[in-house]
Design an enzyme around this catalytic site. Structure first.
Site, PDB file in Angstrom:
ATOM      1  N   ALA A 115      -7.181  24.637 -15.763  1.00 33.92           N
ATOM      2  CA  ALA A 115      -6.036  24.729 -14.845  1.00 33.92           C
ATOM      3  C   ALA A 115      -6.465  25.042 -13.414  1.00 33.92           C
ATOM      4  O   ALA A 115      -5.699  24.844 -12.476  1.00 33.92           O
ATOM      5  CB  ALA A 115      -5.076  25.802 -15.334  1.00 33.92           C
ATOM      6  N   ALA A 120      -6.359  19.086 -12.540  1.00 29.47           N
ATOM      7  CA  ALA A 120      -5.136  19.835 -12.863  1.00 29.47           C
ATOM      8  C   ALA A 120      -4.223  19.924 -11.644  1.00 29.47           C
ATOM      9  O   ALA A 120      -3.029  19.639 -11.725  1.00 29.47           O
ATOM     10  CB  ALA A 120      -5.503  21.223 -13.367  1.00 29.47           C
ATOM     11  N   HIS A 351     -12.018   1.553 -17.582  1.00 27.71           N
ATOM     12  CA  HIS A 351     -10.832   0.911 -17.005  1.00 27.71           C
ATOM     13  C   HIS A 351     -10.925  -0.625 -17.063  1.00 27.71           C
ATOM     14  O   HIS A 351      -9.991  -1.294 -17.490  1.00 27.71           O
ATOM     15  CB  HIS A 351     -10.633   1.328 -15.547  1.00 27.71           C
ATOM     16  N   LYS A 454      -8.008  -1.997  -4.121  1.00 35.19           N
ATOM     17  CA  LYS A 454      -7.430  -3.106  -4.875  1.00 35.19           C
ATOM     18  C   LYS A 454      -7.877  -3.033  -6.324  1.00 35.19           C
ATOM     19  O   LYS A 454      -9.013  -2.701  -6.618  1.00 35.19           O
ATOM     20  CB  LYS A 454      -7.917  -4.421  -4.258  1.00 35.19           C
ATOM     21  N   TYR A 489       1.010 -13.379  -8.830  1.00 33.93           N
ATOM     22  CA  TYR A 489       1.181 -14.606  -8.071  1.00 33.93           C
ATOM     23  C   TYR A 489       0.246 -15.682  -8.572  1.00 33.93           C
ATOM     24  O   TYR A 489      -0.819 -15.402  -9.130  1.00 33.93           O
ATOM     25  CB  TYR A 489       1.050 -14.395  -6.560  1.00 33.93           C
ATOM     26  N   ARG A 575     -17.550  -5.916   1.639  1.00 34.22           N
ATOM     27  CA  ARG A 575     -17.073  -6.387   0.333  1.00 34.22           C
ATOM     28  C   ARG A 575     -18.088  -6.114  -0.778  1.00 34.22           C
ATOM     29  O   ARG A 575     -17.882  -6.520  -1.912  1.00 34.22           O
ATOM     30  CB  ARG A 575     -16.764  -7.881   0.385  1.00 34.22           C
TER      31      ARG A 575
HETATM   32  P1  NDP Z   1      -8.328 -15.308  -1.190  1.00 30.15           P
HETATM   33  O1  NDP Z   1      -8.549 -16.752  -1.386  1.00 30.15           O
HETATM   34  O2  NDP Z   1      -8.331 -14.745   0.157  1.00 30.15           O
HETATM   35  O3  NDP Z   1      -9.380 -14.484  -2.047  1.00 30.15           O
HETATM   36  C1  NDP Z   1      -9.647 -14.876  -3.331  1.00 30.15           C
HETATM   37  C2  NDP Z   1     -10.793 -14.128  -3.924  1.00 30.15           C
HETATM   38  O4  NDP Z   1     -11.964 -14.466  -3.238  1.00 30.15           O
HETATM   39  C3  NDP Z   1     -10.707 -12.652  -3.919  1.00 30.15           C
HETATM   40  O5  NDP Z   1     -10.920 -12.279  -5.273  1.00 30.15           O
HETATM   41  C4  NDP Z   1     -11.882 -12.148  -3.093  1.00 30.15           C
HETATM   42  O6  NDP Z   1     -12.676 -11.227  -3.751  1.00 30.15           O
HETATM   43  C5  NDP Z   1     -12.771 -13.343  -3.051  1.00 30.15           C
HETATM   44  N1  NDP Z   1     -13.424 -13.463  -1.772  1.00 30.15           N
HETATM   45  C6  NDP Z   1     -12.976 -13.097  -0.561  1.00 30.15           C
HETATM   46  N2  NDP Z   1     -13.894 -13.363   0.375  1.00 30.15           N
HETATM   47  C7  NDP Z   1     -14.945 -13.924  -0.269  1.00 30.15           C
HETATM   48  C8  NDP Z   1     -16.199 -14.408   0.123  1.00 30.15           C
HETATM   49  N3  NDP Z   1     -16.557 -14.390   1.409  1.00 30.15           N
HETATM   50  N4  NDP Z   1     -17.022 -14.908  -0.814  1.00 30.15           N
HETATM   51  C9  NDP Z   1     -16.663 -14.940  -2.100  1.00 30.15           C
HETATM   52  N5  NDP Z   1     -15.497 -14.484  -2.552  1.00 30.15           N
HETATM   53  C10 NDP Z   1     -14.648 -13.985  -1.636  1.00 30.15           C
HETATM   54  O7  NDP Z   1      -6.929 -15.086  -1.923  1.00 30.15           O
HETATM   55  P2  NDP Z   1      -6.151 -13.822  -2.394  1.00 30.15           P
HETATM   56  O8  NDP Z   1      -5.568 -14.135  -3.699  1.00 30.15           O
HETATM   57  O9  NDP Z   1      -7.012 -12.629  -2.311  1.00 30.15           O
HETATM   58  O10 NDP Z   1      -4.936 -13.760  -1.352  1.00 30.15           O
HETATM   59  C11 NDP Z   1      -5.154 -13.446   0.015  1.00 30.15           C
HETATM   60  C12 NDP Z   1      -4.262 -12.289   0.434  1.00 30.15           C
HETATM   61  O11 NDP Z   1      -2.889 -12.590   0.249  1.00 30.15           O
HETATM   62  C13 NDP Z   1      -4.552 -11.068  -0.403  1.00 30.15           C
HETATM   63  O12 NDP Z   1      -4.553  -9.945   0.429  1.00 30.15           O
HETATM   64  C14 NDP Z   1      -3.373 -11.010  -1.338  1.00 30.15           C
HETATM   65  O13 NDP Z   1      -3.077  -9.731  -1.751  1.00 30.15           O
HETATM   66  C15 NDP Z   1      -2.258 -11.589  -0.496  1.00 30.15           C
HETATM   67  N6  NDP Z   1      -1.194 -12.130  -1.337  1.00 30.15           N
HETATM   68  C16 NDP Z   1      -0.219 -11.270  -1.681  1.00 30.15           C
HETATM   69  C17 NDP Z   1       0.812 -11.689  -2.503  1.00 30.15           C
HETATM   70  C18 NDP Z   1       1.857 -10.721  -2.851  1.00 30.15           C
HETATM   71  O14 NDP Z   1       1.822  -9.562  -2.427  1.00 30.15           O
HETATM   72  N7  NDP Z   1       2.806 -11.086  -3.643  1.00 30.15           N
HETATM   73  C19 NDP Z   1       0.890 -13.062  -2.997  1.00 30.15           C
HETATM   74  C20 NDP Z   1      -0.217 -13.861  -2.602  1.00 30.15           C
HETATM   75  C21 NDP Z   1      -1.223 -13.394  -1.805  1.00 30.15           C
HETATM   76  P3  NDP Z   1     -12.950  -9.730  -3.292  1.00 30.15           P
HETATM   77  O15 NDP Z   1     -11.812  -8.976  -3.869  1.00 30.15           O
HETATM   78  O16 NDP Z   1     -14.217  -9.410  -3.910  1.00 30.15           O
HETATM   79  O17 NDP Z   1     -13.023  -9.601  -1.815  1.00 30.15           O
HETATM   80  C1  BG6 Z   2     -11.065   7.420 -12.125  1.00 31.82           C
HETATM   81  C2  BG6 Z   2     -12.455   7.376 -11.549  1.00 31.82           C
HETATM   82  O1  BG6 Z   2     -11.089   7.215 -13.497  1.00 31.82           O
HETATM   83  O2  BG6 Z   2     -10.278   6.420 -11.491  1.00 31.82           O
HETATM   84  C3  BG6 Z   2     -12.432   7.578 -10.059  1.00 31.82           C
HETATM   85  O3  BG6 Z   2     -13.211   8.426 -12.150  1.00 31.82           O
HETATM   86  C4  BG6 Z   2     -11.485   6.579  -9.409  1.00 31.82           C
HETATM   87  O4  BG6 Z   2     -13.726   7.440  -9.510  1.00 31.82           O
HETATM   88  C5  BG6 Z   2     -10.133   6.604 -10.096  1.00 31.82           C
HETATM   89  O5  BG6 Z   2     -11.346   6.935  -8.051  1.00 31.82           O
HETATM   90  C6  BG6 Z   2      -9.234   5.505  -9.579  1.00 31.82           C
HETATM   91  O6  BG6 Z   2      -7.947   5.669 -10.073  1.00 31.82           O
HETATM   92  P1  BG6 Z   2      -6.721   4.935  -9.388  1.00 31.82           P
HETATM   93  O7  BG6 Z   2      -5.584   5.232 -10.285  1.00 31.82           O
HETATM   94  O8  BG6 Z   2      -6.576   5.479  -8.020  1.00 31.82           O
HETATM   95  O9  BG6 Z   2      -7.078   3.491  -9.311  1.00 31.82           O
END
Ligand code: NDP
Ligand code: BG6
Length: 602
Positions: A115, A120, A351, A454, A489, A575
């Site tokens: 606690a 906690a 996770h 994310k 989406y 990234r």
């Molecule tokens: P993107 O095409 O921008 O990204 C697609 C994926 O490519 C992601 O997984 C990202 O991975 C990866 N990526 C990004 N940069 C690179 C890179 N240089 N080389 C290789 N992989 C890469 O499309 P998203 O689907 O991410 O959409 C773009 C934005 O629009 C996002 O912020 C998304 O949240 C938003 N969006 C929101 C919606 C909603 O709220 N309803 C609906 C649609 C889109 P990594 O995570 O590793 O960077």
């Molecule tokens: C925990 C990890 O299980 O999850 C932490 O030990 C991490 O390192 C956390 O920050 C993330 O949880 P959430 O709910 O914020 O995505």
């Protein structure tokens, strides 16, 4: 040992080291009342599913009377309006309250071990408060904090209040909540201290008959001692053999264990064996809080409630599945704890693997906890151990241009051992050797100190065969965004408006914030703690799931550690290492970089 009730109690100090499980302080603007939106229910006396006709009517759309809170949650479909959703939720809350109120004569005692600790104060006490104020706990629920520290209820309150999102009109209720609290000081090792805890529980009104929930918000080093002592001294009488039950009569007992559940196959088996000697499996609740997240729970409905997905969810159509967890902050001076585990044990082995098994599993026979967990285990059993060649590990370095903490690399954290090779980033490709998934790479990516917060599942589909659009079409992707801002989406091609037939990237977009405006999503811990009150095991990790997950990761972890493999450096706020993108590309993931999302303005 000393004790404390709403009066005061005393002594020594400890603080569980594992506080990286909890997040930075929540924003105070995020109001936390969802009593008018939440539904849940089970018989709190027996812990059995609430099988009343009313509750069944709430679950009618799933056709199952399963006893998880989520089962009583909004049963949405395409035609229901948000108002209908809210009405249904209100009805559900009143049913739950009736059920809980009818159990008034059987008290519940929720013991928080650790606690004094970070988990906690940041998660457990705030969650108990939210459940209490929303009337979702049985009316006679008492909370007993236990730790080595010389604390009082007031001190626990002072530490946790900032995380409780208290509203101005909740002050009276807040006082009521703390009146139900007491604090007991004691060691984690001495039997006499636990006997004293038990006496304290027994002094609560009808405490000797109470149902007992024990939450181990503790470092793993004391799991064994505490669980043994609970078993010896603090159990309610719930069907265990008379001769081995030292105390109590009437109530059931449940024990909630926080990760890490071991460090590898051997240590996890050791802990599992230890717990199984003390408790039945149905008394053990292994928390993976990702299983309490709305969109993780949603995977089941999306997959098995939509005909259009079932044929597509297959190696014939899916190029790869990417499961991502990113955090924009580093260890923030708490690297000492993190260094013991590293990102693979901290996030990926639990996770991300839980999400993976929900994405990859076959349709269960029903929505019962055992049927679903059986299917999840089958997925894990079909996965060979991870190969080092399919893994990239990284460690963040400071960004000289960054602000504040961003200037510091992992190794600049004074609590991290010099020259540590513990990964703060990992990307790993695994395969599920089933008829459905053979050959499809599942790419898991997780890391700290990255460019954004994310967590998502991204299913990238194969290219359209027989292209007639001159290579203009980009791959479809179905994205289930777990956080932030829950969304589902589907990135798809449409005709660009106008006279020509030119394909253009667009999306089918279900943003929860827009579709369910005003509907508060419960926090993962709220769902899970309520599930424990209800006796619902579905969103908890079964021992065989754990065993299989460790089997997949242990050889890799040992190799990384024995050979001290150096992680690739990546800059704080980036990234992650370039090598991770190379790995994803090698396994067929294509990033076109052309997709642009415009937030709809309604
Ligand atoms: P993107 O095409 O921008 O990204 C697609 C994926 O490519 C992601 O997984 C990202 O991975 C990866 N990526 C990004 N940069 C690179 C890179 N240089 N080389 C290789 N992989 C890469 O499309 P998203 O689907 O991410 O959409 C773009 C934005 O629009 C996002 O912020 C998304 O949240 C938003 N969006 C929101 C919606 C909603 O709220 N309803 C609906 C649609 C889109 P990594 O995570 O590793 O960077
Ligand atoms: C925990 C990890 O299980 O999850 C932490 O030990 C991490 O390192 C956390 O920050 C993330 O949880 P959430 O709910 O914020 O995505």
């Amino acid at each position: 040992m000393g004790t404390g009730s709403s009066k005061d109690r005393s002594r020594q100090s400890t603080s569980p080291e594992d506080t990286s499980r909890v997040n930075p302080p929540p924003s105070s603007s995020d109001s936390h009342s969802y009593s008018s939106q939440l539904v849940g229910g089970a018989n709190p006396e027996t812990g059995e599913p609430c099988r009343s006709r009313q509750v069944h009517s709430l679950t009618a759309q799933t056709g199952h009377g399963n006893n998880t809170m989520s089962n009583y949650n909004v049963q949405t479909n395409a035609v229901s309006s948000v108002q209908k959703t809210k009405d249904q939720l209100l009805k559900g809350v009143s049913i739950l309250k009736e059920t809980l109120d009818s159990q008034d004569d059987v008290p519940h005692v929720f013991v928080v071990f650790g606690a004094s600790g970070d988990l906690a104060k940041k998660k457990i006490y705030p969650t108990l408060w939210w459940l209490f104020k929303d009337g979702l706990l049985p009316r006679q629920t008492y909370f007993v904090g236990y730790a080595r520290s010389d604390l009082t209820v007031q001190a626990v309150r002072d530490k946790s209040t900032q995380y409780m999102k208290l509203q101005d009109d909740e002050k009276d209720k807040f006082e009521e909540f703390w009146k139900m609290n007491s604090y007991v000081k004691g060691s984690y090792t001495e039997r006499t201290d636990f006997e004293h805890l038990n006496q304290e529980i027994n002094t609560l009104p009808k405490g000797d008959l109470a149902h007992r929930l024990f939450y181990l918000a503790l470092p793993p080093t004391v799991f064994k001692d505490v669980s043994s002592n609970v078993r010896l001294c603090c159990m309610g009488h719930d069907g265990l053999e008379e001769s081995t039950v030292s105390t109590g009569s009437g109530g059931w007992s449940r024990i909630i264990v926080e990760k890490p559940f071991g460090r590898d196959s051997e240590s996890s088996a050791d802990l599992s064996q230890h717990l199984s000697k003390l408790f039945r499996e149905d008394q053990i609740y292994r928390i993976d809080h990702y299983l309490g997240k709305e969109m993780v729970q949603n995977l089941m409905v999306l997959r098995f409630g939509n005909k259009m997905f079932s044929p597509l969810w297959h190696r014939d159509h899916v190029q790869c599945v990417v499961i991502t967890f990113k955090e924009p902050f580093g260890t923030m001076g708490r690297g000492g704890y993190f260094d013991e585990s590293g990102i693979i044990r901290d996030v990926m082995q639990n996770h991300l693997m839980q999400i993976l098994s929900l994405v990859a599993m076959e349709k269960p026979a029903s929505t019962s906890a055992e049927d679903i967990r059986d299917e999840k285990v089958k997925v894990l059993k079909c996965m060979p151990p991870l190969e080092l060649e399919n893994v990239v590990v990284g460690q963040y370095t400071g960004d000289p241009q960054g602000e504040g903490d961003a200037k510091n690399g992992y190794l600049d954290d004074k609590t991290v051992p010099k020259g540590s090779v513990t990964p703060t980033f990992a990307s790993a490709v695994v395969f599920v050797k089933t008829e459905r998934w053979d050959g499809v790479p599942f790419i898991m990516k997780c890391g700290k100190a990255l460019n954004e917060r994310k967590a998502e599942v991204r299913i990238q589909f194969k290219d359209v065969p027989g292209d007639i659009f001159g290579g203009q079409c980009k791959r479809n992707e179905l994205v289930i965004r777990v956080q932030p801002q829950e969304a589902v989406y589907c990135k798809m091609m449409v005709k660009a408006p106008g006279m020509n037939i030119n394909p253009e990237e667009s999306e089918l977009d279900l943003s929860y914030g827009a579709r369910y405006k005003g509907v508060k999503m419960p926090d993962a811990y709220e769902r899970l703690i309520l599930d424990v009150f209800c006796g619902a095991q579905l969103h908890f990790v079964r021992s065989d799931e754990l065993r299989e997950a460790w089997r997949i990761f242990t050889p890799l972890l040992h190799k990384l550690e024995n050979e001290k493999i150096k992680p690739a450096p990546y800059k704080y706020g980036s990234r992650g290492p370039q090598e991770a993108d190379d790995l994803a590309r090698k396994f067929g993931f294509i990033f076109s970089g052309t997709y642009k999302w415009t937030k709809p303005q309604l």
